[in-house]
Write a protein that holds these residues in place. Structure first.
Motif, PDB file in Angstrom:
ATOM      1  N   LEU A 126       0.835  -1.206   0.000  1.00  0.00           N
ATOM      2  CA  LEU A 126       0.000   0.000   0.000  1.00  0.00           C
ATOM      3  C   LEU A 126       0.869   1.255   0.000  1.00  0.00           C
ATOM      4  O   LEU A 126       0.664   2.180  -0.791  1.00  0.00           O
ATOM      5  CB  LEU A 126      -0.947   0.010   1.203  1.00  0.00           C
ATOM      6  N   GLY A 127       1.845   1.304   0.873  1.00  0.00           N
ATOM      7  CA  GLY A 127       2.725   2.472   0.927  1.00  0.00           C
ATOM      8  C   GLY A 127       3.491   2.678  -0.375  1.00  0.00           C
ATOM      9  O   GLY A 127       3.556   3.793  -0.902  1.00  0.00           O
ATOM     10  N   LEU A 128       4.039   1.601  -0.920  1.00  0.00           N
ATOM     11  CA  LEU A 128       4.829   1.714  -2.151  1.00  0.00           C
ATOM     12  C   LEU A 128       4.002   2.143  -3.359  1.00  0.00           C
ATOM     13  O   LEU A 128       4.529   2.773  -4.282  1.00  0.00           O
ATOM     14  CB  LEU A 128       5.527   0.382  -2.446  1.00  0.00           C
ATOM     15  N   LEU A 129       2.725   1.814  -3.371  1.00  0.00           N
ATOM     16  CA  LEU A 129       1.883   2.175  -4.513  1.00  0.00           C
ATOM     17  C   LEU A 129       1.637   3.680  -4.631  1.00  0.00           C
ATOM     18  O   LEU A 129       1.134   4.146  -5.657  1.00  0.00           O
ATOM     19  CB  LEU A 129       0.557   1.417  -4.461  1.00  0.00           C
ATOM     20  N   PHE A 130       2.015   4.443  -3.624  1.00  0.00           N
ATOM     21  CA  PHE A 130       1.896   5.892  -3.735  1.00  0.00           C
ATOM     22  C   PHE A 130       3.093   6.509  -4.460  1.00  0.00           C
ATOM     23  O   PHE A 130       3.007   7.638  -4.943  1.00  0.00           O
ATOM     24  CB  PHE A 130       1.718   6.539  -2.359  1.00  0.00           C
ATOM     25  N   ALA A 131       4.211   5.792  -4.569  1.00  0.00           N
ATOM     26  CA  ALA A 131       5.400   6.333  -5.235  1.00  0.00           C
ATOM     27  C   ALA A 131       5.139   6.713  -6.691  1.00  0.00           C
ATOM     28  O   ALA A 131       5.493   7.824  -7.108  1.00  0.00           O
ATOM     29  CB  ALA A 131       6.563   5.348  -5.112  1.00  0.00           C
ATOM     30  N   PRO A 132       4.508   5.840  -7.498  1.00  0.00           N
ATOM     31  CA  PRO A 132       4.278   6.241  -8.891  1.00  0.00           C
ATOM     32  C   PRO A 132       3.349   7.448  -9.034  1.00  0.00           C
ATOM     33  O   PRO A 132       3.410   8.164 -10.041  1.00  0.00           O
ATOM     34  CB  PRO A 132       3.634   5.009  -9.535  1.00  0.00           C
ATOM     35  N   LEU A 133       2.502   7.670  -8.043  1.00  0.00           N
ATOM     36  CA  LEU A 133       1.572   8.802  -8.128  1.00  0.00           C
ATOM     37  C   LEU A 133       2.302  10.145  -8.084  1.00  0.00           C
ATOM     38  O   LEU A 133       1.785  11.154  -8.570  1.00  0.00           O
ATOM     39  CB  LEU A 133       0.532   8.715  -7.015  1.00  0.00           C
ATOM     40  N   LEU A 134       3.503  10.153  -7.526  1.00  0.00           N
ATOM     41  CA  LEU A 134       4.302  11.377  -7.501  1.00  0.00           C
ATOM     42  C   LEU A 134       4.673  11.828  -8.915  1.00  0.00           C
ATOM     43  O   LEU A 134       4.905  13.007  -9.157  1.00  0.00           O
ATOM     44  CB  LEU A 134       5.586  11.157  -6.703  1.00  0.00           C
TER      45      LEU A 134
ATOM     46  N   ALA B 277       4.257   7.854   5.120  1.00  0.00           N
ATOM     47  CA  ALA B 277       3.477   7.262   6.216  1.00  0.00           C
ATOM     48  C   ALA B 277       3.328   5.752   6.018  1.00  0.00           C
ATOM     49  O   ALA B 277       3.436   4.982   6.981  1.00  0.00           O
ATOM     50  CB  ALA B 277       2.107   7.921   6.300  1.00  0.00           C
ATOM     51  N   GLY B 278       3.086   5.335   4.785  1.00  0.00           N
ATOM     52  CA  GLY B 278       2.943   3.898   4.509  1.00  0.00           C
ATOM     53  C   GLY B 278       4.233   3.138   4.769  1.00  0.00           C
ATOM     54  O   GLY B 278       4.215   2.036   5.323  1.00  0.00           O
ATOM     55  N   LEU B 279       5.361   3.719   4.364  1.00  0.00           N
ATOM     56  CA  LEU B 279       6.641   3.053   4.615  1.00  0.00           C
ATOM     57  C   LEU B 279       6.957   3.016   6.109  1.00  0.00           C
ATOM     58  O   LEU B 279       7.488   2.021   6.611  1.00  0.00           O
ATOM     59  CB  LEU B 279       7.754   3.738   3.824  1.00  0.00           C
ATOM     60  N   ALA B 280       6.597   4.078   6.830  1.00  0.00           N
ATOM     61  CA  ALA B 280       6.786   4.071   8.289  1.00  0.00           C
ATOM     62  C   ALA B 280       5.910   2.998   8.932  1.00  0.00           C
ATOM     63  O   ALA B 280       6.357   2.268   9.830  1.00  0.00           O
ATOM     64  CB  ALA B 280       6.465   5.446   8.866  1.00  0.00           C
ATOM     65  N   ALA B 281       4.682   2.874   8.466  1.00  0.00           N
ATOM     66  CA  ALA B 281       3.788   1.826   8.986  1.00  0.00           C
ATOM     67  C   ALA B 281       4.339   0.444   8.659  1.00  0.00           C
ATOM     68  O   ALA B 281       4.235  -0.484   9.475  1.00  0.00           O
ATOM     69  CB  ALA B 281       2.385   1.998   8.411  1.00  0.00           C
ATOM     70  N   ALA B 282       4.928   0.294   7.484  1.00  0.00           N
ATOM     71  CA  ALA B 282       5.511  -1.001   7.115  1.00  0.00           C
ATOM     72  C   ALA B 282       6.675  -1.348   8.038  1.00  0.00           C
ATOM     73  O   ALA B 282       6.811  -2.505   8.460  1.00  0.00           O
ATOM     74  CB  ALA B 282       5.966  -0.985   5.657  1.00  0.00           C
ATOM     75  N   VAL B 283       7.501  -0.365   8.363  1.00  0.00           N
ATOM     76  CA  VAL B 283       8.615  -0.613   9.296  1.00  0.00           C
ATOM     77  C   VAL B 283       8.069  -1.086  10.636  1.00  0.00           C
ATOM     78  O   VAL B 283       8.563  -2.062  11.218  1.00  0.00           O
ATOM     79  CB  VAL B 283       9.485   0.654   9.461  1.00  0.00           C
ATOM     80  N   VAL B 284       7.029  -0.429  11.125  1.00  0.00           N
ATOM     81  CA  VAL B 284       6.421  -0.835  12.397  1.00  0.00           C
ATOM     82  C   VAL B 284       5.841  -2.244  12.287  1.00  0.00           C
ATOM     83  O   VAL B 284       6.031  -3.075  13.179  1.00  0.00           O
ATOM     84  CB  VAL B 284       5.336   0.174  12.841  1.00  0.00           C
ATOM     85  N   ALA B 285       5.166  -2.526  11.178  1.00  0.00           N
ATOM     86  CA  ALA B 285       4.556  -3.852  11.002  1.00  0.00           C
ATOM     87  C   ALA B 285       5.614  -4.947  10.945  1.00  0.00           C
ATOM     88  O   ALA B 285       5.427  -6.036  11.503  1.00  0.00           O
ATOM     89  CB  ALA B 285       3.696  -3.879   9.739  1.00  0.00           C
ATOM     90  N   TRP B 286       6.732  -4.690  10.279  1.00  0.00           N
ATOM     91  CA  TRP B 286       7.792  -5.700  10.191  1.00  0.00           C
ATOM     92  C   TRP B 286       8.544  -5.828  11.511  1.00  0.00           C
ATOM     93  O   TRP B 286       9.057  -6.904  11.832  1.00  0.00           O
ATOM     94  CB  TRP B 286       8.752  -5.381   9.051  1.00  0.00           C
ATOM     95  N   TRP B 287       8.599  -4.759  12.277  1.00  0.00           N
ATOM     96  CA  TRP B 287       9.276  -4.778  13.570  1.00  0.00           C
ATOM     97  C   TRP B 287       8.422  -5.463  14.630  1.00  0.00           C
ATOM     98  O   TRP B 287       8.946  -6.068  15.562  1.00  0.00           O
ATOM     99  CB  TRP B 287       9.596  -3.337  13.957  1.00  0.00           C
ATOM    100  N   PHE B 288       7.105  -5.382  14.469  1.00  0.00           N
ATOM    101  CA  PHE B 288       6.147  -5.924  15.437  1.00  0.00           C
ATOM    102  C   PHE B 288       6.353  -7.421  15.659  1.00  0.00           C
ATOM    103  O   PHE B 288       6.461  -8.187  14.711  1.00  0.00           O
ATOM    104  CB  PHE B 288       4.721  -5.664  14.925  1.00  0.00           C
TER     105      PHE B 288
ATOM    106  N   VAL C 203      -5.273   9.804  10.281  1.00  0.00           N
ATOM    107  CA  VAL C 203      -5.752  10.438   9.050  1.00  0.00           C
ATOM    108  C   VAL C 203      -5.814  11.954   9.192  1.00  0.00           C
ATOM    109  O   VAL C 203      -5.432  12.694   8.273  1.00  0.00           O
ATOM    110  CB  VAL C 203      -7.127   9.861   8.651  1.00  0.00           C
ATOM    111  N   ALA C 204      -6.271  12.456  10.317  1.00  0.00           N
ATOM    112  CA  ALA C 204      -6.449  13.901  10.484  1.00  0.00           C
ATOM    113  C   ALA C 204      -5.135  14.675  10.331  1.00  0.00           C
ATOM    114  O   ALA C 204      -5.049  15.581   9.492  1.00  0.00           O
ATOM    115  CB  ALA C 204      -7.123  14.192  11.814  1.00  0.00           C
ATOM    116  N   PRO C 205      -4.087  14.355  11.073  1.00  0.00           N
ATOM    117  CA  PRO C 205      -2.844  15.116  10.860  1.00  0.00           C
ATOM    118  C   PRO C 205      -2.214  14.810   9.502  1.00  0.00           C
ATOM    119  O   PRO C 205      -1.559  15.668   8.910  1.00  0.00           O
ATOM    120  CB  PRO C 205      -1.930  14.691  12.007  1.00  0.00           C
ATOM    121  N   GLY C 206      -2.434  13.589   8.985  1.00  0.00           N
ATOM    122  CA  GLY C 206      -1.916  13.263   7.654  1.00  0.00           C
ATOM    123  C   GLY C 206      -2.506  14.165   6.591  1.00  0.00           C
ATOM    124  O   GLY C 206      -1.809  14.633   5.687  1.00  0.00           O
ATOM    125  N   ALA C 207      -3.802  14.432   6.691  1.00  0.00           N
ATOM    126  CA  ALA C 207      -4.454  15.329   5.733  1.00  0.00           C
ATOM    127  C   ALA C 207      -3.915  16.748   5.867  1.00  0.00           C
ATOM    128  O   ALA C 207      -3.696  17.439   4.860  1.00  0.00           O
ATOM    129  CB  ALA C 207      -5.964  15.308   5.955  1.00  0.00           C
TER     130      ALA C 207
END
Length: 151
Positions: free
Chosen positions: A35-43, A123-134, A97-101
């Motif tokens: 999910l996080g990586l799929l935002f890269a091409p949108l840039l 944010a998605g890559l940060a969440a991925a780091v947390v998920a892999w660290w969990f 979501v609120a501060p992200g917006a």
């Protein structure tokens, strides 16, 4: 937003129809990373058509990620605390979501519309780091919970 939501809807129907994978934590790790990586091409989307296609693909990962996150909560939280845990999960989503917006809006104002996609990418890559660290806690012993059905 409608195309993004349509991708999520389609994926939710497909994922909901499939049997659940054995390991919800592994599924969460992969879905949040993709999910996080799929935002890269949108840039770099050169046209509205490319942006639409990219948003649809990013949307496809929303439902699977939310389903995986909910599955992790359901798997590791004792049944007597499940409602509270799911409430905290949705509260955490809203709090993120609120501060992200707000940050995305500031980025768009300063650097342009395309740059706004950097916010969910980071944010998605940060969440991925947390998920892999969990590291999940031991599963609750459902046999010891009154009224619970043992696995």
């Amino acid at each position: 937003l409608a195309v993004w939501a349509a991708g999520s809807l389609l994926a939710g129907v497909v994922v909901g129809a499939l049997p659940a994978p054995a390991d919800a934590v592994v599924r969460l790790r992969w879905t949040v990373l993709v999910l996080g990586l799929l935002f890269a091409p949108l840039l770099l989307a050169p046209t509205t058509a490319w942006l639409t296609a990219g948003l649809f693909l990013a949307g496809v990962m929303i439902s699977p990620t939310m389903i995986a996150a909910t599955s992790v909560v359901e798997e590791y939280v004792p049944p007597a605390r499940l409602t509270e845990a799911l409430t905290w999960t949705s509260t955490g989503l809203a709090v993120g979501v609120a501060p992200g917006a707000a940050v995305a809006g500031a980025v768009v104002d300063r650097f342009g519309a395309s740059a706004g996609f950097a916010v969910p990418l980071v944010a998605g890559l940060a969440a991925a780091v947390v998920a892999w660290w969990f590291r999940p806690p031991p599963r609750p012993d459902r046999a010891l919970v009154p009224g619970a059905v043992a696995d």
